[in-house]
Scaffold this active site. Structure first.
Site, PDB file in Angstrom:
ATOM      1  N   CYS A 111     -98.120  29.179 -19.133  1.00 39.38           N
ATOM      2  CA  CYS A 111     -99.116  28.388 -18.398  1.00 39.38           C
ATOM      3  C   CYS A 111    -100.368  28.170 -19.259  1.00 39.38           C
ATOM      4  O   CYS A 111    -100.323  27.384 -20.195  1.00 39.38           O
ATOM      5  CB  CYS A 111     -99.400  29.035 -17.054  1.00 39.38           C
ATOM      6  N   HIS A 159     -94.283  29.519 -14.728  1.00 38.70           N
ATOM      7  CA  HIS A 159     -94.353  30.989 -14.749  1.00 38.70           C
ATOM      8  C   HIS A 159     -92.950  31.601 -14.657  1.00 38.70           C
ATOM      9  O   HIS A 159     -92.491  31.921 -13.554  1.00 38.70           O
ATOM     10  CB  HIS A 159     -95.211  31.491 -13.578  1.00 38.70           C
ATOM     11  N   GLU A 176     -92.030  34.508 -15.254  1.00 38.09           N
ATOM     12  CA  GLU A 176     -92.034  35.909 -14.823  1.00 38.09           C
ATOM     13  C   GLU A 176     -91.709  36.083 -13.339  1.00 38.09           C
ATOM     14  O   GLU A 176     -91.257  37.147 -12.927  1.00 38.09           O
ATOM     15  CB  GLU A 176     -93.387  36.568 -15.155  1.00 38.09           C
TER      16      GLU A 176
HETATM   17  N1  GLN Z   1    -106.168  27.185 -15.882  1.00 40.84           N
HETATM   18  C1  GLN Z   1    -104.995  26.448 -16.201  1.00 40.84           C
HETATM   19  C2  GLN Z   1    -104.707  25.347 -15.201  1.00 40.84           C
HETATM   20  O1  GLN Z   1    -105.249  25.336 -14.131  1.00 40.84           O
HETATM   21  C3  GLN Z   1    -103.794  27.361 -16.313  1.00 40.84           C
HETATM   22  C4  GLN Z   1    -103.396  27.990 -15.016  1.00 40.84           C
HETATM   23  C5  GLN Z   1    -102.498  29.167 -15.188  1.00 40.84           C
HETATM   24  O2  GLN Z   1    -102.363  29.683 -16.289  1.00 40.84           O
HETATM   25  N2  GLN Z   1    -101.894  29.630 -14.116  1.00 40.84           N
HETATM   26  O3  GLN Z   1    -103.946  24.467 -15.490  1.00 40.84           O
END
Ligand code: GLN
Length: 542
Positions: A381, A507, A509
């Site tokens: 992410c 994600h 995970e």
């Molecule tokens: N802050 C980034 C976004 O909003 C990444 C979010 C995250 O890593 N969950 O896109």
């Protein structure tokens, strides 16, 4: 459906969530279909708006619900696929009651805690019963008995138990038996008092699970049984785990928790065969290899902030019979002191998800160091966004490349908001959330790891890889190996000709499980093991 309610007494952080997930695993091994869920008495509608300092990780479900990290335990320990129906907070309950009141649904009645709020809580239990098929529904109640905010939930459960008949419900109370070292004694009084508090509300627990450091003596067991009105065999000890939380189901089985529950609910089930679970635990406890992987984040001091990532490492490590030692590194320190000092000698580096500007430049330095020193790298992410920024700046010469999250109008907005996100004002539940498909390009690391053309993974983010920069980055060797089939959005990037360098917008995970490690984590740990073989001296003591 049969219903199990798990409450907590004496103190918080007793491992109620783990007890609930472990019981779910044991019941599944008895052939029952299980759903586990959580009722949280706090007023936030969901934990999505809470700081990780308050709440640890926010666990995301397929349908995009942002939930308590205990739901992560439930999904990992059991085969249930949960939905937003399985996470209820006071915030949701009151939001719904007040909406109904404004619409006039209560037909002129005075709207009260009983029956209107309790009805709202019970209606969720009935809705889950109707919409999700299972033999057993486990519901954990957040907080501790005696908390003002939890009281109304317990009252609702008392009513519900009578409505569906007490034979169909089983109340389990998880408490602490403190051991006073100076006196050499285990104390049962807090447990007695917390059960008394439950009984004031009209709930008599069927089983008491006692979190304890030392074995419960027979005299103590008898005492708890007598004061708490349960049979002595229904006092179950829940010992501090030795190596891994995955020992919890095995520990609870020793005191026959699953059998007691089945007896209480009149369920006839065979003795469970837990050999798969035992084998998984054995692989964690007796690894044959050892790697050190750095996790470079912002909430590194917090045990729970990257919970699912640490669990995913455990699953992948067990798969390879390798101990994954996670070295937690603060991105802000790397920003101050440089990458070499902190990252030298690591066999892999992971940059997890995150929000906000603090430590970002430390993460960019981390991605650069991993790329230049050929250290296996997994970006998740924000980690993928940072890897893109680093590649744009240092491989493509796009000085000033950044995300619009960290700089208002960067020279090169390699990561930016989609138009639809620019209109969003509310912070709650307004990100790109939940399951989306990714199509994987052939002959890439991603296709080799997944062995599939289309995958589905969970998302929680607002910013995206800016398609306007795609060609420029590809021209310098970045491979976009996964994109959304409907959205065209960049989901996976990788850099070929490095041992392992991959980063994903989603994600992974959240989908890793015991005995079913996530392919990205399994591949990452394998790459780290290869790196360790090349530089074994980097492992202290080996
Ligand atoms: N802050 C980034 C976004 O909003 C990444 C979010 C995250 O890593 N969950 O896109």
């Amino acid at each position: 459906m049969k219903y199990i309610f798990i409450t907590g007494g004496v103190v918080s952080s007793l491992g109620k969530g783990l007890a609930c997930a472990s019981l779910g695993a044991l019941l599944e091994h008895r052939g029952l279909k299980v759903i586990a869920q959580k009722f949280d008495p706090y007023l936030n509608v969901d934990p999505g708006t809470m700081s990780p300092y308050q709440h640890g990780e926010v666990y995301v479900l397929d349908d995009g619900a942002e939930t308590d990290l205990d739901l992560g335990h439930y999904e990992r320990f059991t085969n249930s696929k949960l939905s937003r129906l399985n996470s209820l907070s006071s915030g949701q309950v009151f939001e719904s009651v007040i909406k109904k009141e404004r619409k006039g649904d209560y037909l002129g009645a005075t709207v009260q805690y009983i029956p209107h709020v309790t009805d709202e809580i019970k209606s969720r239990l009935y809705e889950v019963t109707e919409k999700m098929s299972a033999d057993v529904l486990l519901t954990e109640i957040g907080g501790t008995v005696g908390d003002i905010e939890g009281h109304i939930f317990l009252e609702a459960l008392r009513q519900f138990s009578l409505e569906v008949s007490p034979e169909n419900t089983c109340f389990i109370h998880v408490t602490l038996l403190p051991f006073i070292r100076a006196a050499g004694e285990m104390k049962t009084k807090p447990t007695q008092q917390s059960v008394a508090k439950l009984r004031e509300i009209g709930i008599v627990p069927d089983i008491i699970v006692c979190r304890t450091e030392v074995e419960i003596e027979e005299t103590e067991r008898q005492k708890i049984a007598m004061f708490c009105n349960v049979a002595a065999k229904n006092v179950v000890s829940f010992r501090d785990v030795k190596t891994t939380i995955y020992e919890c189901p095995l520990d609870l089985r020793e005191d026959k928790l699953d059998r007691l529950v089945c007896e209480a609910l009149g369920l006839e089930t065979p003795t469970p065969d837990l050999s798969d679970w035992e084998d998984f635990v054995r692989r964690i406890i007796h690894p044959k290899a050892h790697v050190r992987i750095g996790v470079v984040g912002k909430y590194i001091g917090l045990q729970d902030a990257y919970k699912s990532i640490y669990e995913a490492f455990t699953h992948a490590g067990a798969h390879h019979e390798c101990r994954v030692e996670v070295v937690r590194l603060d991105a802000a320190e790397i920003e101050k002191e440089g990458a070499e000092k902190h990252l030298h000698g690591l066999h892999g580096v992971l940059i997890p998800g995150g929000f906000g500007e603090r430590g970002i430049e430390g993460k960019v330095l981390t991605a650069a160091y991993a790329r230049e020193h050929r250290i296996p790298f997994l970006g998740i992410c924000l980690g993928m966004q940072v890897a893109s920024i680093e590649f744009a700046r240092n491989a493509c010469g796009l000085t000033g490349a950044n995300s619009t999250e960290f700089e208002n109008k960067p020279k090169h907005a390699v990561i930016s908001l989609l138009e639809e996100q620019e209109q969003v004002i509310d912070l709650g539940a307004s990100m790109r959330l939940g399951a989306y498909d990714t199509r994987i390009a052939p002959n890439t690391l991603a296709s080799q790891l997944y062995g599939k053309e289309t995958i589905t993974e969970r998302h929680r983010h607002r910013y995206e890889f800016n398609g306007a920069y795609r060609k420029q980055l590809e021209a310098e060797g970045l491979v976009i190996s996964g994109t959304g089939p409907d959205t065209g959005l960049v989901e996976i990037i990788e850099i070929p000709n490095l041992p392992f360098f991959i980063a994903v917008q989603y994600h992974p995970e959240f989908l890793s499980k015991p005995n079913r490690p996530h392919p990205l984590f399994a591949g990452f740990v394998a790459a780290a093991m290869e790196a360790a073989e090349k530089s074994p001296a980097a492992v202290p003591g080996s």
